[in-house]
Design an enzyme around this catalytic site. Structure first.
Site, PDB file in Angstrom:
ATOM      1  N   LYS A 132     -10.130   6.974 -11.973  1.00 18.37           N
ATOM      2  CA  LYS A 132      -9.755   7.808 -10.831  1.00 18.37           C
ATOM      3  C   LYS A 132      -8.336   8.343 -11.019  1.00 18.37           C
ATOM      4  CE  LYS A 132     -10.389   4.471  -7.984  1.00 18.37           C
ATOM      5  NZ  LYS A 132     -10.623   3.566  -6.856  1.00 18.37           N
ATOM      6  N   THR A 175      -4.529   8.984   3.295  1.00 21.28           N
ATOM      7  CA  THR A 175      -5.458   8.642   2.218  1.00 21.28           C
ATOM      8  C   THR A 175      -5.740   7.143   2.169  1.00 21.28           C
ATOM      9  OG1 THR A 175      -3.567   8.520   0.693  1.00 21.28           O
ATOM     10  CG2 THR A 175      -4.780  10.615   0.786  1.00 21.28           C
ATOM     11  N   GLY A 234      -7.608   3.912   2.229  1.00 22.40           N
ATOM     12  CA  GLY A 234      -9.012   3.558   2.049  1.00 22.40           C
ATOM     13  C   GLY A 234      -9.793   4.454   1.122  1.00 22.40           C
ATOM     14  N   THR A 235      -9.122   5.343   0.378  1.00 22.86           N
ATOM     15  CA  THR A 235      -9.861   6.254  -0.490  1.00 22.86           C
ATOM     16  C   THR A 235     -10.644   5.502  -1.571  1.00 22.86           C
ATOM     17  OG1 THR A 235      -7.801   6.564  -1.744  1.00 22.86           O
ATOM     18  CG2 THR A 235      -8.399   8.283  -0.167  1.00 22.86           C
ATOM     19  N   GLY A 236     -10.002   4.513  -2.206  1.00 25.17           N
ATOM     20  CA  GLY A 236     -10.682   3.778  -3.263  1.00 25.17           C
ATOM     21  C   GLY A 236     -11.863   2.982  -2.750  1.00 25.17           C
ATOM     22  N   CYS A 237     -11.673   2.311  -1.631  1.00 25.60           N
ATOM     23  CA  CYS A 237     -12.765   1.545  -1.017  1.00 25.60           C
ATOM     24  C   CYS A 237     -13.923   2.468  -0.663  1.00 25.60           C
ATOM     25  CB  CYS A 237     -12.275   0.850   0.258  1.00 25.60           C
ATOM     26  SG  CYS A 237     -10.876  -0.257   0.035  1.00 25.60           S
TER      27      CYS A 237
END
Length: 267
Positions: free
Chosen positions: A174, A206, A208-211
């Site tokens: 990512k 942004t 929580g984007t990865g979760c």
């Protein structure tokens, strides 16, 4: 029968990341979400002020309870806390044949570290070989490899291939922490490399984007989608959630993305 996905992760009291974000993403994409909580965190959009791990016995008991009754079609792994929790989760997955999306959560958006450095060896040893897809951001990939973050597509590809060599079937590198007008993600799997791009948006919201991305991938796998299709749909879903994040107005720090941008009438 609605597809079921399981998230094994920490709880975010602010609701923007962790278990809460995962369950929102599952629901928004038409999947029933079950959960195993590995830790409680006291956090909001500004900071993580306390972390209290669940006991290994409780983590194992939650996993048994879910697997004994629910037809889980995919698992997403997020914040696991420490090496003991990682070993407990790895043991609980044995004998269960379903896709696993491993999001190696190490640092919160606020900068607070969520995985001790000494737990990296356990993550590499116990969970990377179980991952259908590993979804690190650039600093996480560098930590796992003991190197510096990638600064180009070529370095992202090299690091993704190195992570596949450690056992993950596929790696989604990512590029949100990179530079330039576009954010580039690279999916590296046995079929080759898929390049996903999106304009880099000027927003602080942004959290929580990865979760959210990894949960959205797990939702697609639970629905029977091929990995490439699940990643592509998840990427588009997350970009929409980021694009609508400023409209939520939640908190005064790094606010959450809008998980229900395609569902709420004011989204």
């Amino acid at each position: 029968m609605i597809p079921i996905a399981l998230t094994i992760a920490g709880s975010d009291s602010g609701g923007g990341a962790g278990i809460q974000a995962d369950l929102k993403a599952f629901s928004a994409l038409g999947v029933y979400g079950a959960s195993v909580i590995t830790a409680l965190t006291a956090q909001n959009t500004r900071a993580v002020t306390m972390v209290e791990p669940a006991s290994p016995a409780m983590i194992a008991a939650q996993m048994r309870a879910v697997f004994d009754d629910l037809d889980v079609r995919a698992v997403k792994l997020g914040m696991l806390g420490d090496g003991v929790a990682i070993a407990t989760v790895a043991a609980g997955l044995r004998g269960h044949d379903m896709p696993v999306v491993l999001d190696p959560v190490m640092v919160a958006k606020s900068g607070d570290r969520l995985l001790p450095a000494d737990a990296l060896a356990a993550l590499r040893r116990d969970l990377l070989p179980r991952a259908t897809v590993l979804t690190p951001n650039l600093p996480e990939a560098a930590d796992l490899l003991g190197t510096t973050p990638a600064r180009s597509d070529a370095e992202m590809l090299e690091q993704g291939q190195a992570l596949r060599a450690l056992g993950a079937q596929a790696v989604l590198m990512k590029g949100g922490h990179g530079d330039g007008p576009d954010c580039v993600d690279l999916l590296i799997d046995a079929q080759g490399v898929t390049r996903l791009t999106a304009p880099r948006r000027a927003t602080k919201n942004t959290h929580g984007t990865g979760c959210t991305l990894s949960a959205a991938i797990a939702a697609g796998l639970a629905q029977g989608m091929a990995l490439g299709a699940a990643v592509t749909r998840a990427h588009g879903y997350l970009q929409g959630a980021i694009a609508h994040a400023d409209g939520l107005g939640v908190g005064s720090g790094h606010g959450p993305v809008h998980h229900f941008h395609g569902v709420w009438r004011n989204g």
